[in-house]
Motif scaffolding. Sequence first.
Motif, PDB file in Angstrom:
ATOM      1  N   VAL A  34       0.873  -1.191   0.000  1.00 17.20           N
ATOM      2  CA  VAL A  34       0.000   0.000   0.000  1.00 17.20           C
ATOM      3  C   VAL A  34       0.904   1.234   0.000  1.00 17.20           C
ATOM      4  CG1 VAL A  34      -1.916  -1.110   1.237  1.00 17.20           C
ATOM      5  CG2 VAL A  34      -0.131   0.070   2.540  1.00 17.20           C
ATOM      6  N   LEU A  35       0.301   2.371  -0.307  1.00 20.42           N
ATOM      7  CA  LEU A  35       1.038   3.627  -0.211  1.00 20.42           C
ATOM      8  C   LEU A  35       0.593   4.362   1.038  1.00 20.42           C
ATOM      9  CD1 LEU A  35       0.787   4.908  -3.913  1.00 20.42           C
ATOM     10  CD2 LEU A  35       2.581   3.519  -2.844  1.00 20.42           C
ATOM     11  N   VAL A  36       1.568   4.790   1.838  1.00 16.61           N
ATOM     12  CA  VAL A  36       1.275   5.616   3.014  1.00 16.61           C
ATOM     13  C   VAL A  36       1.943   6.965   2.771  1.00 16.61           C
ATOM     14  CG1 VAL A  36       1.554   5.872   5.498  1.00 16.61           C
ATOM     15  CG2 VAL A  36       1.093   3.613   4.528  1.00 16.61           C
ATOM     16  N   ASP A  37       1.137   7.991   2.607  1.00 14.89           N
ATOM     17  CA  ASP A  37       1.634   9.298   2.163  1.00 14.89           C
ATOM     18  C   ASP A  37       2.543   9.135   0.941  1.00 14.89           C
ATOM     19  OD1 ASP A  37       0.218  10.669   4.064  1.00 14.89           O
ATOM     20  OD2 ASP A  37       1.908  10.913   5.451  1.00 14.89           O
ATOM     21  N   GLY A  38       2.119   8.268   0.032  1.00 16.52           N
ATOM     22  CA  GLY A  38       2.857   8.084  -1.222  1.00 16.52           C
ATOM     23  C   GLY A  38       4.030   7.125  -1.144  1.00 16.52           C
ATOM     24  N   LYS A  39       4.367   6.652   0.072  1.00 16.98           N
ATOM     25  CA  LYS A  39       5.514   5.740   0.209  1.00 16.98           C
ATOM     26  C   LYS A  39       5.032   4.281   0.207  1.00 16.98           C
ATOM     27  CE  LYS A  39       8.884   8.754   0.869  1.00 16.98           C
ATOM     28  NZ  LYS A  39       9.588   9.122  -0.367  1.00 16.98           N
ATOM     29  N   LEU A  40       5.807   3.454  -0.476  1.00 19.89           N
ATOM     30  CA  LEU A  40       5.442   2.047  -0.629  1.00 19.89           C
ATOM     31  C   LEU A  40       5.774   1.262   0.636  1.00 19.89           C
ATOM     32  CD1 LEU A  40       4.514  -0.086  -2.742  1.00 19.89           C
ATOM     33  CD2 LEU A  40       6.906  -0.248  -3.468  1.00 19.89           C
ATOM     34  N   LEU A  41       4.760   0.569   1.197  1.00 23.53           N
ATOM     35  CA  LEU A  41       4.953  -0.193   2.436  1.00 23.53           C
ATOM     36  C   LEU A  41       4.192  -1.512   2.374  1.00 23.53           C
ATOM     37  CD1 LEU A  41       4.349   2.694   4.996  1.00 23.53           C
ATOM     38  CD2 LEU A  41       6.528   1.521   4.628  1.00 23.53           C
ATOM     39  N   SER A  42       4.606  -2.463   3.217  1.00 22.21           N
ATOM     40  CA  SER A  42       3.892  -3.739   3.340  1.00 22.21           C
ATOM     41  C   SER A  42       2.906  -3.642   4.488  1.00 22.21           C
ATOM     42  CB  SER A  42       4.877  -4.888   3.614  1.00 22.21           C
ATOM     43  OG  SER A  42       5.689  -5.107   2.498  1.00 22.21           O
ATOM     44  N   ALA A  43       1.621  -3.803   4.179  1.00 20.83           N
ATOM     45  CA  ALA A  43       0.594  -3.654   5.217  1.00 20.83           C
ATOM     46  C   ALA A  43       0.586  -4.817   6.200  1.00 20.83           C
ATOM     47  CB  ALA A  43      -0.780  -3.510   4.561  1.00 20.83           C
ATOM     48  N   CYS A  44       1.290  -5.916   5.872  1.00 19.59           N
ATOM     49  CA  CYS A  44       1.330  -7.043   6.811  1.00 19.59           C
ATOM     50  C   CYS A  44       2.352  -6.802   7.918  1.00 19.59           C
ATOM     51  CB  CYS A  44       1.617  -8.355   6.090  1.00 19.59           C
ATOM     52  SG  CYS A  44       3.326  -8.585   5.554  1.00 19.59           S
ATOM     53  N   LEU A  45       3.241  -5.817   7.727  1.00 23.75           N
ATOM     54  CA  LEU A  45       4.267  -5.539   8.742  1.00 23.75           C
ATOM     55  C   LEU A  45       3.952  -4.278   9.539  1.00 23.75           C
ATOM     56  CD1 LEU A  45       7.577  -6.228   6.740  1.00 23.75           C
ATOM     57  CD2 LEU A  45       6.332  -7.772   8.253  1.00 23.75           C
ATOM     58  N   MET A  46       3.128  -3.423   8.974  1.00 20.80           N
ATOM     59  CA  MET A  46       2.915  -2.088   9.532  1.00 20.80           C
ATOM     60  C   MET A  46       1.793  -2.106  10.576  1.00 20.80           C
ATOM     61  SD  MET A  46       3.358   1.269   9.475  1.00 20.80           S
ATOM     62  CE  MET A  46       4.613   1.319   8.228  1.00 20.80           C
ATOM     63  N   PRO A  47       2.100  -1.716  11.824  1.00 16.91           N
ATOM     64  CA  PRO A  47       0.994  -1.560  12.781  1.00 16.91           C
ATOM     65  C   PRO A  47       0.062  -0.444  12.308  1.00 16.91           C
ATOM     66  CG  PRO A  47       3.116  -1.625  13.905  1.00 16.91           C
ATOM     67  CD  PRO A  47       3.405  -1.479  12.438  1.00 16.91           C
ATOM     68  N   ALA A  48      -1.232  -0.689  12.397  1.00 10.87           N
ATOM     69  CA  ALA A  48      -2.195   0.280  11.868  1.00 10.87           C
ATOM     70  C   ALA A  48      -2.073   1.633  12.566  1.00 10.87           C
ATOM     71  CB  ALA A  48      -3.616  -0.269  12.025  1.00 10.87           C
ATOM     72  N   VAL A  49      -1.716   1.618  13.859  1.00 12.56           N
ATOM     73  CA  VAL A  49      -1.656   2.896  14.593  1.00 12.56           C
ATOM     74  C   VAL A  49      -0.589   3.830  14.020  1.00 12.56           C
ATOM     75  CG1 VAL A  49      -2.596   2.045  16.779  1.00 12.56           C
ATOM     76  CG2 VAL A  49      -0.133   1.832  16.333  1.00 12.56           C
ATOM     77  N   PHE A  50       0.400   3.252  13.341  1.00  9.74           N
ATOM     78  CA  PHE A  50       1.464   4.096  12.781  1.00  9.74           C
ATOM     79  C   PHE A  50       0.985   4.959  11.629  1.00  9.74           C
ATOM     80  CE2 PHE A  50       5.646   1.778  14.121  1.00  9.74           C
ATOM     81  CZ  PHE A  50       5.202   1.761  15.428  1.00  9.74           C
ATOM     82  N   VAL A  51      -0.149   4.620  11.030  1.00  8.02           N
ATOM     83  CA  VAL A  51      -0.605   5.409   9.880  1.00  8.02           C
ATOM     84  C   VAL A  51      -1.710   6.384  10.296  1.00  8.02           C
ATOM     85  CG1 VAL A  51       0.019   3.552   8.308  1.00  8.02           C
ATOM     86  CG2 VAL A  51      -2.360   3.806   9.014  1.00  8.02           C
ATOM     87  N   SER A  52      -1.888   6.526  11.583  1.00  9.01           N
ATOM     88  CA  SER A  52      -2.902   7.465  12.079  1.00  9.01           C
ATOM     89  C   SER A  52      -2.639   8.862  11.505  1.00  9.01           C
ATOM     90  CB  SER A  52      -2.828   7.481  13.608  1.00  9.01           C
ATOM     91  OG  SER A  52      -3.753   8.412  14.092  1.00  9.01           O
ATOM     92  N   GLY A  53      -3.649   9.428  10.886  1.00  7.92           N
ATOM     93  CA  GLY A  53      -3.528  10.775  10.342  1.00  7.92           C
ATOM     94  C   GLY A  53      -2.785  10.854   9.026  1.00  7.92           C
ATOM     95  N   ARG A  54      -2.436   9.695   8.441  1.00  8.64           N
ATOM     96  CA  ARG A  54      -1.717   9.708   7.164  1.00  8.64           C
ATOM     97  C   ARG A  54      -2.604   9.133   6.058  1.00  8.64           C
ATOM     98  NH1 ARG A  54       3.779   6.824   8.905  1.00  8.64           N
ATOM     99  NH2 ARG A  54       4.555   7.593   6.901  1.00  8.64           N
ATOM    100  N   ALA A  55      -2.267   9.473   4.823  1.00  8.08           N
ATOM    101  CA  ALA A  55      -3.090   9.046   3.690  1.00  8.08           C
ATOM    102  C   ALA A  55      -2.656   7.664   3.226  1.00  8.08           C
ATOM    103  CB  ALA A  55      -2.946  10.036   2.537  1.00  8.08           C
TER     104      ALA A  55
END
Lengths: 135, 737
Positions: A34-55
Amino acid sequence: MRADRRLIDALRDDLGCIGTKEGCSIGVCGACSVLVDGKLLSACLMPAVFVSGRAVTTVEGLARGDELSPLQDAFIREGGFQCGICTPGQLIAATALLAERRRPSDDEIREWMMGNLCRCTGYHGITRAIKAAMA
Amino acid sequence: MTLAKSTLPDILETPEWRVEGRDKVTGAARYAADITRPGMLHAAFVGSPFPHARVASVDVEAARKMPGVRAVLTGADVRPARFGRRLQDWPVLAWDRVRFIGDRVAAVAADTVEAAERAAAAIAVEYEELPAVFDPEAALAPDAPVLHPDAAEYTYLGGTRPPRSHANMQGHVVHEHGDVTAGFEAAAAVFEHEFVVPRVHQAYIEPRASLVWIEGDTVHVVTTNKAPFALRDQMAVTIGVPAAKIVVDTPHVGGDFGGKGLSLDEFALYFLARATGRPVRSVLRYADELQLSNTRHAARIRLRTAVDPNGRITAHQGRVVFDGGAYAAGKPVAGLLPGGPTLTLAGYRVPAARVEAVAVYTNTLPAGHARAPSQPQHTFAAESHLDLIAHAMQIDPVELRVRNAIRAGETDVEGNVWHDSQAQRVIATLLAASQWGGTVGLDHGRGVAFSARHVGRGKTSLTLTLAADGSLEVLTGVADQGGGAHTMIQRVVARELGVDVARVHVRRGDTGHANVDPGVGGSRVTPVAGNAAVDAARKLKARLGELVLTLDDAARTAAPLAVTGEGEQNEHVFGTYAYSVEVSVDRATGCFRVVDAVLVADVGTVINPVAVRGQLEGGFVFGLGQAVMEELRLDDGRVTTTNLGDYKIPTIADAPSLRLVLITDAPGPGPFGAKSAGELANPAVGAAIANAIDAAVGARVMSLPITAEKVRAELAKREGYAPTSPDGTADSTAGRR
């Protein structure tokens, strides 16, 4: 939300965005890209709370209404998918690539897309699709 | 991509637009793991930590009391339920004996995945270890531990289980034709080599998923199984519910490659759903996929071939030992061997042959079907063997193949007479396209490999309905595993009726709605379902003829008008193909790189040009992975490559360029002359690379995967000995008589 809830679970189970797929669960296959603020990341590794307030952009966000993005259209025309399970991740990664480099070379495509496994196409159709989309 | 020749204008000349394309690129396509039901519970399982043990006791009391837990089942609760595609030898939950690490003994249904897994971890199982056997040859010893002492109880679907001479044999077959003894006696030379191929996994990106619920007296199953009707019938026997009361629904399948014809979880989910009255779902973690599911069979293949002074094969013997793992459940074919077990020299004229194949129980994860079952093993062996023969007889490797490749009217290694053969043309086309015989750089080498794969056989039917708005709807039971089946059906119907493809809508139905279909596999879909599509279109045209109506008039006045199209393909027809691969090898490290690859394939008429190209390119890279990097490693029965980081499959950076040359003007038995493509490319990659490396630096690798370490070890052997061995192999038993 619990601190250990993964972004993939929040997307799929809490928000119903099932377009993002889970494959290896350890960040090597790229199906959950997925893209988080345009950056490519793996959603299986990323805790959801880290994307709070980000696109967060998932495959569901690539088309504009009924109009497919040039990459989505090219994936269909050029054989960029077969079974389709890795396709959301491939499209997200390729979208990020074309945002970074308008006309990537073959080597740049290979280097960038290395984190997205596909077992069906042998990758040739994916490369053709990316090149067609940037033409 | 070059098309050697093409005869058809119209729809087939236009690249296809996948009917499911929009859904797959927008994220709308639904796969089994995307489907939920209200009140759905989640399953977790307890697997054995021992490769072979007696289950002494299972204590579930603590687990039952844990929060969120709705049901806990053990082997005693499901006994005597066993599952399997042909032989039902795999207990849904083991009640007396576990036979591999991971074999399941208990199952939990709980409100969340986490609650189910916590409860599974709280189940206490006592085991009494039994002697385990990991090597198939050791398992065939007279005093080897017997894995299945109660085999007489097992259900064998559709007939009687063939006899076996050892209790640890799953299946055993000997093919013989011609006068083998005379063929060997008359030979100018006899060559014998042994090859080893490891277990590999299909490595689809989508792990298995399934959801089961019971509504009234009907069992509903959502699954990743690519053969839903077959699963329904297997399940009916396993759970004791009539097939008519089981509805199996296979949404899009996220990759199959032969692996998803076997279901693992659905049977236990039924018992959990029955115990709780709730829908129960299981989504395998990838680590479980790699440790539990049906892999390709590891094989040890010994080939012995007699040739005349010109290198023409006069007789052939083979012995093939397949490691079947703990259960034969994954094998759908009658003999309980992987498909094509005795096809050791595919695509060659073999006047006399005796080939024995055996699949053996071992205390390891079960083996099953994988893309072109048996063929990657056999083709690696056969095409390496022929190169060694060519080298020893000082015949050009391509010339040796020309002399032996089968022609119309000749007999192949399984005793079948070919009525048509494009083999000579495929090899001649490869010679021209690859500039075979031209010079290559220092430490570069070219290798060739040739092989054959059947055009799929089977029978199916589908329905075609003309609606009042003039649209045409096809209802089919063929699942979508990515091959493009539904688009193929759409184009065939549209072309036969002479209408625009947009007017034809293809809908997949579950087993409660669609006609029976044997499932995706065996290179079957285009020749079989494609013929059903032609038949449906012709029947509709015939109906219109009887009514003396055009399609448009019939839509207005006679709709809905429905016909059933039947498709059957039983001809024994093969497609042939050949690779030329150029590698460059670094002598210091053994590292090698594919710098050029050409594939010539006889595919018959092309229905979906984008998909055919994708099947061949994808098959090449799939074959490449299994040739040079993939190995499901086991240590005393325990899988040690338990994730997609350790079990390496090719990335985009590993995919070499591939030049494709298609032969399309030799019609096959499919619609408009189509043949098959899905299993035509992957089996021969390993031998082409092994042959190229040997040509480059004189290092002959006799086992897959071909790693830099093995190449380096062979180079070291040659550096240690005088590098003049006549057949180029230090450890070969080959020799002239």
